[in-house]
Design an enzyme around this catalytic site. Structure first.
Site, PDB file in Angstrom:
ATOM      1  N   HIS A  85       0.762  -1.287  -0.140  1.00 48.91           N
ATOM      2  CA  HIS A  85      -0.019  -0.083   0.020  1.00 48.91           C
ATOM      3  C   HIS A  85       0.845   1.309   0.046  1.00 48.91           C
ATOM      4  CE1 HIS A  85      -4.015  -1.975   0.590  1.00 48.91           C
ATOM      5  NE2 HIS A  85      -3.149  -3.016   1.215  1.00 48.91           N
ATOM      6  N   ASP A 138      -5.777   5.697   0.771  1.00 52.84           N
ATOM      7  CA  ASP A 138      -5.731   4.422   0.307  1.00 52.84           C
ATOM      8  C   ASP A 138      -7.101   3.825   0.361  1.00 52.84           C
ATOM      9  OD1 ASP A 138      -3.646   1.954   0.034  1.00 52.84           O
ATOM     10  OD2 ASP A 138      -5.294   1.388   1.147  1.00 52.84           O
ATOM     11  N   ASN A 193       2.094  -4.607  -6.980  1.00 50.72           N
ATOM     12  CA  ASN A 193       3.126  -3.718  -7.036  1.00 50.72           C
ATOM     13  C   ASN A 193       4.236  -4.486  -8.070  1.00 50.72           C
ATOM     14  OD1 ASN A 193       2.601  -1.155  -5.887  1.00 50.72           O
ATOM     15  ND2 ASN A 193       2.369  -2.550  -4.178  1.00 50.72           N
TER      16      ASN A 193
END
Ligand code: BUP
Length: 461
Positions: free
Chosen positions: A18, A116, A361
């Site tokens: 995150h 987020d 990611n």
């Protein structure tokens, strides 16, 4: 009349998966002359999180840190043992404390708060009270966003017990406007409606519609149809614009030390093996994986994690992997404990493949560097991401290695699939194309570059 640059506050959540996209977005905004306030929650769960925030702040002295001290969480009131989900909850329950801090950021006044997704439902009402636009950074794939938006309705409409019955191919979660998600690919925790993660996921899914916009760190053409369906109101009605700003480019300041061993290896010969910052495999599976790496005959760089949280990962490699296997591996591979700078590794010319859990990611970083992927999802959104990754053309996924299986995956099979992926010229060519496409998207004039510019323009008004 002087137009001031927009002043944007960023609120990341817990865990590297995150935090990483948030530091990259902070850098992208600061480079475009936005004033950036970066909210740092105290305490953090992992050492890698504190280190990354420090690196951002040293590289961008004009980014202003805003310290957000969390209320201690009584763990008996939260149904989870996961330190990262408990931290999500601590941040969510401290939301009211952020209001006065945001009000104090008045020089110049804030133009927007970017939150987020895991915190969305707790903070949208806070920004409403402050009359501050709230944007969500969605830190996974667009398909996962579609699931998140629909899951609350699915739960209400379904009369079946989610965890009951066997997950077969027809056992799908239907999502309007996009392909269904097989139940067996759901984050396993979602099968338990009382789990803390599930309650947060449902609350966030319901509230996203109230945000001013959703930014998504997706790449290439893989998710074009999904993003279009989201923006055409096919997935849910009344959704704010979903803006594709990815892939958020890895930044210089993230880089730590290089792995010198790679410098001595032939171009494209090394398989990089990592399952992200939050996965500790069983000892038995670790040893089969090591056996598979040896059997593959490939060179490899393997990051071994024994504990979910880096501060607790203390046992020596020999104890985790076993001395005998360490001995067998030493001619072809380098095995390291806990952490390498993945950005540096994936960008190294010696690296020709990535055995990955498909954290989002990691997928975007493989695309950014044009490195083919062999997917081995471990939990969370990773099966959904693996499917998006495979469809994009950058890699392959052995679906039978899913989390539904009870027995370990044997070294022989692992070795064979590694060989298949490393020797696949079609994947190499496709990965190289996706690398170029990713870079074009975020350079001046590219699609994602223009999308972000458009949002910044809106904040100026
Ligand atoms: Br492990 C590891 N070095 O050794 P994901 C991770 N990373 O730089 P995750 C390193 O952490 P979620 C290491 O480059 C990526 O940016 C990596 O994020 C970096 O997976 C980040 O890939 C990890 O999204 O998060 O950590 O499992 O659970 O949110 O998917």
């Amino acid at each position: 009349l002087q137009i001031l640059p927009p002043h944007v506050a960023l609120l990341p959540s817990s865990g590297m998966g995150h935090l990483v996209p948030f530091v990259r977005l902070a850098a992208a905004l600061a480079r475009r002359n936005c004033l950036v306030t970066f909210i740092t929650t105290h305490p953090t769960v992992s050492l890698s999180e504190s280190r990354l925030v420090s690196r951002l702040l040293s590289a961008f002295p004009h980014v202003t840190p805003l310290e957000f001290h969390l209320l201690p969480l009584d763990h008996s009131t939260a149904n989870s043992k996961d330190p990262f989900f408990l931290q999500f909850e601590a941040i969510r329950r401290s939301a009211h404390l952020l209001s006065p801090l945001l009000s104090s950021c008045s020089d110049p006044p804030l133009s927007a708060l970017i939150t987020d997704v895991s915190l969305a439902s707790a903070f949208i009402s806070i920004t409403d009270e402050l009359r501050l636009p709230n944007y969500i950074l969605f830190t996974s794939s667009a398909w996962m966003l579609s699931l998140c938006l629909n899951f609350p309705t699915f739960v209400v409409n379904t009369s079946t017990n989610l965890s009951g019955g066997s997950a077969t191919a027809s056992d799908d979660i239907e999502i309007p406007g996009v392909p269904p998600v097989p139940k067996s690919w759901l984050p396993p925790l979602l099968l338990d409606l009382s789990n803390l993660f599930t309650t947060q996921f449902m609350a966030n899914g319901q509230e996203l519609i109230k945000s001013n916009g959703i930014l998504i760190n997706t790449f290439g053409n893989a998710e074009q149809a999904t993003v279009a369906a989201l923006n055409e109101g096919k997935v849910v009605n009344g959704l704010p614009p979903v803006t594709k700003i990815g892939p958020l480019a890895p930044c210089e300041f993230e880089k730590g030390s290089s792995v010198e061993w790679l410098d001595g290896q032939p171009a494209g010969s090394v398989l990089y093996v990592s399952f992200g910052s939050r996965t500790a495999m069983s000892r038995e599976q670790i040893r089969e994986l090591g056996d598979g790496l040896v059997r593959s005959g490939c060179r490899f760089l393997w990051v071994v994690k024994d504990k979910k949280v880096d501060r607790e990962d203390e046992e020596e490699l020999g104890g985790i992997v076993g001395q005998e296997l360490m001995e067998r591996m030493k001619d072809n591979g380098l095995v390291v404990k806990n952490w390498v700078d993945q950005g540096v590794v994936l960008a190294h010319p010696a690296v020709g493949g990535f055995l990955s859990h498909c954290g989002w990611n990691s997928v975007t970083e493989a695309a950014w560097n044009g490195v083919p992927v062999l997917a081995w999802p471990q939990h969370g959104d990773q099966s959904i991401n693996a499917q998006v990754m495979e469809k994009s053309g950058i890699g392959m996924w052995v679906k039978s290695w899913g989390w539904g299986r009870t027995e370990v995956v044997k070294g022989e099979e692992i070795g064979q699939k590694i060989g298949e992926m490393m020797g696949n010229d079609r994947l190499k060519a496709q990965a190289a194309n996706i690398r170029e496409e990713s870079r074009r998207a975020v350079e001046v004039g590219g699609g994602s570059y223009k999308e972000l510019e458009g949002i910044i323009e809106k904040w100026k008004i």
